[in-house]
Design a protein around this motif. Structure first.
Motif, mmCIF file in Angstrom:
data_model
loop_
_atom_site.group_PDB
_atom_site.id
_atom_site.type_symbol
_atom_site.label_atom_id
_atom_site.label_comp_id
_atom_site.label_asym_id
_atom_site.label_seq_id
_atom_site.Cartn_x
_atom_site.Cartn_y
_atom_site.Cartn_z
ATOM 1 N N MET A 115 -32.701 -34.310 -47.020
ATOM 2 C CA MET A 115 -31.591 -33.875 -46.087
ATOM 3 C C MET A 115 -32.155 -33.210 -44.695
ATOM 4 N N LYS A 116 -31.739 -33.605 -43.921
ATOM 5 C CA LYS A 116 -32.199 -33.049 -42.295
ATOM 6 C C LYS A 116 -31.509 -32.115 -41.781
ATOM 7 N N ARG A 117 -31.821 -30.714 -41.282
ATOM 8 C CA ARG A 117 -31.072 -29.832 -40.848
ATOM 9 C C ARG A 117 -31.337 -30.049 -39.220
ATOM 10 N N ILE A 118 -29.944 -29.932 -38.742
ATOM 11 C CA ILE A 118 -29.917 -29.986 -37.605
ATOM 12 C C ILE A 118 -28.940 -28.918 -36.887
ATOM 13 N N THR A 119 -29.569 -28.172 -35.782
ATOM 14 C CA THR A 119 -28.732 -27.090 -35.188
ATOM 15 C C THR A 119 -27.976 -27.698 -33.878
ATOM 16 N N LEU A 120 -26.703 -27.915 -34.072
ATOM 17 C CA LEU A 120 -25.991 -28.454 -33.187
ATOM 18 C C LEU A 120 -25.408 -27.223 -32.360
ATOM 19 N N ALA A 121 -25.696 -27.104 -31.183
ATOM 20 C CA ALA A 121 -25.534 -25.957 -30.249
ATOM 21 C C ALA A 121 -24.956 -26.314 -28.921
ATOM 22 N N ALA A 122 -23.947 -25.391 -28.637
ATOM 23 C CA ALA A 122 -23.281 -25.045 -27.152
ATOM 24 C C ALA A 122 -23.556 -24.085 -26.692
ATOM 25 N N VAL A 123 -24.236 -23.969 -25.562
ATOM 26 C CA VAL A 123 -24.719 -22.599 -25.013
ATOM 27 C C VAL A 123 -24.166 -22.255 -23.873
ATOM 28 N N ASP A 124 -22.908 -22.567 -23.616
ATOM 29 C CA ASP A 124 -22.062 -22.183 -22.431
ATOM 30 C C ASP A 124 -20.714 -21.416 -22.885
ATOM 31 N N TYR A 125 -20.821 -20.424 -23.826
ATOM 32 C CA TYR A 125 -19.609 -19.745 -24.370
ATOM 33 C C TYR A 125 -19.567 -18.332 -23.115
ATOM 34 N N GLY A 126 -18.321 -18.507 -22.538
ATOM 35 C CA GLY A 126 -17.888 -17.590 -21.462
ATOM 36 C C GLY A 126 -17.744 -18.219 -20.328
ATOM 37 N N LEU A 127 -18.013 -19.414 -20.160
ATOM 38 C CA LEU A 127 -17.890 -20.049 -18.866
ATOM 39 C C LEU A 127 -16.544 -20.424 -18.301
ATOM 40 N N ALA A 128 -15.703 -20.610 -19.528
ATOM 41 C CA ALA A 128 -14.043 -20.861 -19.230
ATOM 42 C C ALA A 128 -13.279 -20.719 -20.396
ATOM 43 N N PHE A 129 -12.193 -20.392 -20.435
ATOM 44 C CA PHE A 129 -11.390 -20.157 -21.592
ATOM 45 C C PHE A 129 -11.298 -21.503 -22.277
ATOM 46 N N GLY A 130 -11.047 -22.617 -21.801
ATOM 47 C CA GLY A 130 -11.036 -23.902 -22.277
ATOM 48 C C GLY A 130 -12.143 -24.232 -23.317
ATOM 49 N N ILE A 131 -13.353 -23.901 -22.770
ATOM 50 C CA ILE A 131 -14.877 -23.987 -23.485
ATOM 51 C C ILE A 131 -14.664 -23.185 -24.637
ATOM 52 N N ASP A 132 -14.572 -21.992 -24.289
ATOM 53 C CA ASP A 132 -14.466 -20.933 -25.484
ATOM 54 C C ASP A 132 -13.529 -21.302 -26.739
ATOM 55 N N ARG A 133 -12.191 -21.777 -26.376
ATOM 56 C CA ARG A 133 -11.376 -22.122 -27.535
ATOM 57 C C ARG A 133 -11.835 -23.185 -28.287
ATOM 58 N N ALA A 134 -12.463 -24.280 -27.545
ATOM 59 C CA ALA A 134 -13.145 -25.400 -28.095
ATOM 60 C C ALA A 134 -14.244 -25.143 -28.944
ATOM 61 N N LEU A 135 -15.158 -24.153 -28.519
ATOM 62 C CA LEU A 135 -16.339 -23.624 -29.356
ATOM 63 C C LEU A 135 -15.931 -22.734 -30.707
ATOM 64 N N ARG A 136 -14.923 -22.047 -30.424
ATOM 65 C CA ARG A 136 -14.823 -21.244 -31.923
ATOM 66 C C ARG A 136 -13.900 -22.206 -32.629
ATOM 67 N N ASP A 137 -13.189 -23.108 -32.284
ATOM 68 C CA ASP A 137 -12.538 -24.188 -32.893
ATOM 69 C C ASP A 137 -13.442 -25.001 -33.886
ATOM 70 N N LEU A 138 -14.661 -25.441 -33.266
ATOM 71 C CA LEU A 138 -15.738 -26.221 -33.773
ATOM 72 C C LEU A 138 -16.532 -25.440 -34.754
ATOM 73 N N LEU A 139 -16.792 -24.293 -34.146
ATOM 74 C CA LEU A 139 -17.572 -23.359 -35.241
ATOM 75 C C LEU A 139 -16.991 -22.961 -36.440
ATOM 76 N N SER A 140 -15.553 -22.724 -36.331
ATOM 77 C CA SER A 140 -14.627 -22.320 -37.665
ATOM 78 C C SER A 140 -14.718 -23.568 -38.480
ATOM 79 N N LYS A 141 -14.844 -24.733 -37.881
ATOM 80 C CA LYS A 141 -14.604 -26.034 -38.696
ATOM 81 C C LYS A 141 -16.066 -26.524 -39.380
ATOM 82 N N GLY A 142 -16.896 -25.790 -39.072
ATOM 83 C CA GLY A 142 -18.276 -26.300 -39.448
ATOM 84 C C GLY A 142 -18.874 -27.484 -38.624
ATOM 85 N N ARG A 143 -18.385 -27.460 -37.439
ATOM 86 C CA ARG A 143 -18.804 -28.744 -36.607
ATOM 87 C C ARG A 143 -19.874 -28.433 -35.420
#
Length: 265
Positions: free
Chosen positions: A1-29
């Motif tokens: 099994m390969k471990r990959i760190t899938l990262a978004a590095v612009d939390y705080g740039l806009a509300f729409g980005i922040d909502r998307a990142l929280r949703d994806l993080l909560s779903k394990g994506r």
């Protein structure tokens, strides 16, 4: 099994980005979120991210994306404000001055320290990883100033350093440099393709993780359109963010990870 760190590095740039990142993080994506504390949104947006981070526990890293260049974000140190005003410099400015040895070291260290303090004051803990926006950590003089800021603030535990995508020799050289200062690095692979077609992105992802080293960081840019984001980015960029959000949240992407035996670390 390969471990990959899938990262978004612009939390705080806009509300729409922040909502998307929280949703994806909560779903394990999504497995890592880098926060822009130089954004005026940080003081209110850290709370909902904290709730999601507590829910997913050790399945999500939260770090700091320190800012020294680019529009839309504001310097946090009085030293920077009194020297350069309320705007950051361009990436080219750092490239030139790194070569000539003309960086204003004390001003930059003060700004980096201010952002580290701002993160820790609100988050209540040290960042788990640290990177510099726009790849400025590539410049060794700038990287040294970042390490000086960490040392001055006695950050503990020390964060992982994320280095931009580079050939093997450059990445190994930086890893040795970081190790001499007691820090570990994460290798960085190619960023997720910026495509405006969901089917094309799904197809690209079937090959995107091939050949990456274990624990490699892959940066993505998901988001939802909102008025603030439309002011900051071109319409094409906003559409690319929305495509990434839909694809990463999809069952097809989950199936691709399972088929490739990839675990989001």
């Amino acid at each position: 099994m390969k471990r990959i760190t899938l990262a978004a590095v612009d939390y705080g740039l806009a509300f729409g980005i922040d909502r998307a990142l929280r949703d994806l993080l909560s779903k394990g994506r999504l497995s890592a979120v880098g926060c822009l504390v130089a954004s005026d949104l940080w003081t209110r947006e850290y709370k909902p991210l904290r709730e999601v981070a507590d829910e997913v526990g050790g399945h999500g890293l939260v770090g700091l994306t320190a800012v020294l260049s680019g529009p839309g974000l504001k310097p946090q140190s009085q030293r920077w404000l009194s020297t350069f005003g309320e705007a950051f410099k361009s990436p080219a400015w750092y490239a030139r001055r790194s070569v000539t040895g003309l960086l204003p070291d004390e001003v930059i260290v003060a700004e980096l320290e201010a952002q580290i303090v701002r993160f820790q004051d609100y988050w209540g803990a040290a960042p788990q990883f640290l990177t510099l926006r726009n790849g400025l950590i590539r410049h060794r003089p700038v990287a040294r100033l970042l390490l000086a800021a960490l040392e001055n603030q006695s950050v503990a535990p020390l964060p992982l350093l994320v280095y931009p995508q580079a050939d093997g020799w450059e990445a190994r050289r930086f890893a040795r440099f970081a190790a001499r200062h007691g820090l570990d690095t994460l290798p960085c692979g190619p960023r997720l393709p910026d495509l405006e077609d969901e089917a094309a992105l799904q197809a690209a992802l079937r090959l995107h993780f091939d050949g990456l080293p274990d624990r490699a960081v892959v940066v993505c840019r998901p988001g939802e359109a909102d008025d603030r984001l439309r002011r900051l980015e071109r319409q094409t960029q906003v559409e690319q963010r929305e495509v990434q959000r839909r694809v990463l949240a999809s069952q097809t992407f989950f199936n691709t990870l399972a088929e490739k035996d990839i675990f989001l670390y």
